[in-house]
Design an enzyme around this catalytic site. Structure first.
Site, mmCIF file in Angstrom:
data_model
loop_
_atom_site.group_PDB
_atom_site.id
_atom_site.type_symbol
_atom_site.label_atom_id
_atom_site.label_comp_id
_atom_site.label_asym_id
_atom_site.label_seq_id
_atom_site.Cartn_x
_atom_site.Cartn_y
_atom_site.Cartn_z
ATOM 1 N N LYS A 159 15.121 6.036 3.125
ATOM 2 C CA LYS A 159 15.982 4.962 2.638
ATOM 3 C C LYS A 159 17.340 4.957 3.342
ATOM 4 O O LYS A 159 17.882 3.890 3.654
ATOM 5 C CB LYS A 159 16.157 5.078 1.119
ATOM 6 C CG LYS A 159 14.864 4.829 0.348
ATOM 7 C CD LYS A 159 15.020 5.088 -1.134
ATOM 8 C CE LYS A 159 13.728 4.789 -1.881
ATOM 9 N NZ LYS A 159 13.828 5.065 -3.328
ATOM 10 N N THR B 45 0.850 -1.174 0.000
ATOM 11 C CA THR B 45 0.000 0.000 0.000
ATOM 12 C C THR B 45 0.896 1.237 0.000
ATOM 13 O O THR B 45 2.084 1.147 -0.297
ATOM 14 C CB THR B 45 -0.943 -0.011 1.224
ATOM 15 O OG1 THR B 45 -0.171 -0.003 2.426
ATOM 16 C CG2 THR B 45 -1.831 -1.242 1.200
#
Length: 363
Positions: free
Chosen positions: A225, A97
């Site tokens: 990240k 999602t």
């Protein structure tokens, strides 16, 4: 031979592509990998929820037209992700999602519900890994299931698993990388003379950038990240607030031209460095890199991370950092890792995810 029941949470581009791979290449994948895959549950905000313990007809689902819902297959037009995740007959929950960069929801809850129900999880979401990674990994260990997330950093390029499995015996001093294809594309187009705004509009027209490009242009995506890589590979215990962040909004066409005259190229670089006292410093910022720098030639949607090691020097991993096929492959690689974990646990006599016997699969 065994087969794994999958629950696909979200049926956008990535999970839809995974379903296409299973539908079109299922027999080949089974022969190549030594196990089968069967989708027994799908939830989607647009389509609703569908659960079938015997296996969902993927060809029929993939053929659904605009405005259709899962009601025509006996499912529901509504979604109750918690009920489906906790109660569906699945061995592995495949979570794809959206990511809320502030709290990682709803993906964090999706992962937690699956683990609490004794199901392994693989996800492409950065939020759960960056913001709740340690907590969810500990919960998975407590429940004896797997939590895999290779696609959360460089899509299908296996930077996390490669470093963990192939860098044994090396000491990592840090890393620096280009981890956002949209910002990289924009900076490249600015080298051709476009303004930042013009380059962003072009990226949006091509589908590279969202209607609100802030996550890419302002460095939020890379910040998440960097947090994942720093904590997972450098053993740091950083929070998002520990990662300094500067996007490319301040870079002008004049800056790009001047860098070119100096033999340099602007890139949005995410990095982390282990300090002499063992602490880790990390951040995201635009840098004008010399053309001979290993990251200066990385263009377009390609991503790359250069690791500093004590025995090999700099080791660079490069590959596609975006794309629905590439990201779907990351999920497949996570499922392969879960199977390897199960096989290893079974050989050692330890509990593992219990896949359904392939004989139970619907013809």
């Amino acid at each position: 031979m065994t087969t794994y029941n999958l629950a696909l949470i979200g049926f956008g581009g990535v999970n839809r592509t995974l379903a296409e791979l299973i539908q079109s290449r299922g027999s080949q994948l089974q022969a190549d990998l030594g196990f089968g895959l069967r989708v027994t549950a799908i939830t989607d905000l647009r389509l609703g929820s569908l659960v079938d313990a015997g296996g969902i007809d993927l060809a029929a689902v993939l053929a659904l037209g605009p405005g259709a819902t899962f009601e025509q297959f006996g499912g529901s037009a509504e979604t109750d992700n918690e009920a489906v995740i906790r109660n569906c007959p699945a061995d592995i929950v495949v979570e794809a999602t959206f990511t809320n960069p502030d709290d990682g929801e709803p993906a964090v809850s999706h992962v937690r519900w699956a683990i609490e129900a004794g199901k392994s999880v693989c996800t492409t979401n950065k939020g759960p890994v960056a913001l709740r990674g340690r907590e969810l990994a500990a919960l998975a260990a407590e429940h004896g299931v797997a939590f895999e997330f290779e696609g959360s950093v460089m899509s299908g390029t296996p930077v996390i698993r490669l470093a963990k499995q192939m860098f044994g015996g090396l000491r990592l001093g840090g890393f620096e990388g280009i981890m956002n294809g949209t910002s990289n594309y924009v900076l490249g187009r600015m080298e051709s003379g476009l303004s930042l705004q013009e380059a962003v509009r072009e990226a949006q027209d091509l589908g590279y950038a969202e209607a609100n490009p802030s996550a890419d242009i302002d460095g939020y995506d890379v910040q998440l990240k960097v947090l994942i890589l720093a904590n997972e590979l450098l053993g740091a215990s950083l929070e998002l607030s520990d990662i300094s962040r500067e996007g490319i909004s301040s870079v002008t066409v004049q800056d790009v031209r001047q860098a070119s005259l100096e033999g340099k190229r602007w890139k949005l670089v995410g990095s982390a460095q282990r300090n002499p006292d063992g602490s880790v410093t990390a951040g995201v910022a635009p840098q004008a890199l010399p053309l001979e720098h290993g990251l200066a030639g990385v263009s377009g949607a390609t991503n790359a991370v250069a690791f500093s090691t004590d025995l090999l020097g700099q080791v660079t991993v490069s590959g596609p950092g975006a794309g629905r096929i590439e990201t779907a492959y990351a999920l497949l690689s996570d499922i392969i890792a879960i199977h390897a974990r199960n096989s290893s646990s079974a050989q050692a006599g330890a509990p593992a995810v219990a896949p359904a016997p392939i004989e139970a699969a619907r013809a």
